[in-house]
Motif scaffolding. Structure first.
Motif, short mmCIF file in Angstrom:
data_model
loop_
_atom_site.label_atom_id
_atom_site.label_comp_id
_atom_site.label_asym_id
_atom_site.label_seq_id
_atom_site.Cartn_x
_atom_site.Cartn_y
_atom_site.Cartn_z
N GLY A 17 144.26 12.80 -11.91
CA GLY A 17 144.36 11.87 -10.79
C GLY A 17 144.56 10.43 -11.18
O GLY A 17 144.56 9.55 -10.33
N LYS A 35 142.42 5.24 -10.77
CA LYS A 35 141.94 6.63 -10.77
C LYS A 35 141.76 7.00 -9.30
O LYS A 35 141.06 6.31 -8.58
CB LYS A 35 140.63 6.75 -11.53
N SER A 36 142.39 8.04 -8.90
CA SER A 36 142.39 8.39 -7.48
C SER A 36 142.23 9.88 -7.29
O SER A 36 142.15 10.64 -8.24
CB SER A 36 143.71 7.94 -6.86
N HIS A 37 142.18 10.28 -6.08
CA HIS A 37 142.20 11.68 -5.66
C HIS A 37 140.99 12.48 -6.16
O HIS A 37 141.09 13.66 -6.38
CB HIS A 37 143.52 12.34 -6.03
N TYR A 40 140.99 15.32 -8.63
CA TYR A 40 141.95 16.40 -8.42
C TYR A 40 143.30 16.00 -9.01
O TYR A 40 143.57 14.83 -9.23
CB TYR A 40 142.14 16.70 -6.93
N GLU A 41 144.14 16.97 -9.18
CA GLU A 41 145.45 16.74 -9.78
C GLU A 41 146.32 15.88 -8.89
O GLU A 41 146.33 16.03 -7.67
CB GLU A 41 146.13 18.10 -10.02
N LEU A 42 147.06 14.98 -9.49
CA LEU A 42 148.04 14.15 -8.80
C LEU A 42 149.34 14.94 -8.75
O LEU A 42 149.87 15.33 -9.78
CB LEU A 42 148.24 12.85 -9.57
N THR A 56 150.89 7.99 -3.58
CA THR A 56 150.48 9.17 -4.34
C THR A 56 150.04 10.25 -3.36
O THR A 56 149.60 9.97 -2.26
CB THR A 56 149.31 8.86 -5.30
N GLY A 58 147.85 14.02 -3.72
CA GLY A 58 147.10 14.84 -4.68
C GLY A 58 146.77 16.21 -4.16
O GLY A 58 146.99 16.54 -2.98
N ASP A 60 144.05 17.21 -3.50
CA ASP A 60 143.01 17.10 -2.47
C ASP A 60 143.58 16.95 -1.07
O ASP A 60 142.86 16.89 -0.09
CB ASP A 60 142.09 15.92 -2.78
#
Length: 71
Positions: A17, A35-37, A40-42, A56, A58, A60
């Motif tokens: 992420g 750092k996001s999501h 979880y996978e980006l 983005t 993800g 999620d």
């Protein structure tokens, strides 16, 4: 992955992420932009035509719009 021709940089989204910025100057130590999501996978990364924003999406299920000047 997104390549910025004017700035000689590449943005790369990771499975964790994160979004990293690589350039010729920092090829061995990329800059972590965010750092996001929630770990979880980006799945997708897109940059606006004026390079001020990027989006983005993800695993999620969240679609996020980011301001490149403040992130």
């Amino acid at each position: 992955m997104y390549e910025h021709a004017k700035k000689d940089t590449v943005l790369v989204g990771s499975r964790g992420g994160e979004i990293f910025e690589f350039s010729q100057r920092n090829a061995n130590k990329p800059k972590t932009l965010l750092k996001s999501h929630y770990d979880y996978e980006l799945n997708g990364l897109a940059v606006s035509s004026n390079d001020d924003e990027f989006a983005t999406v993800g695993r999620d299920g969240v679609l996020a719009i980011w301001d490149s000047q403040t992130r």
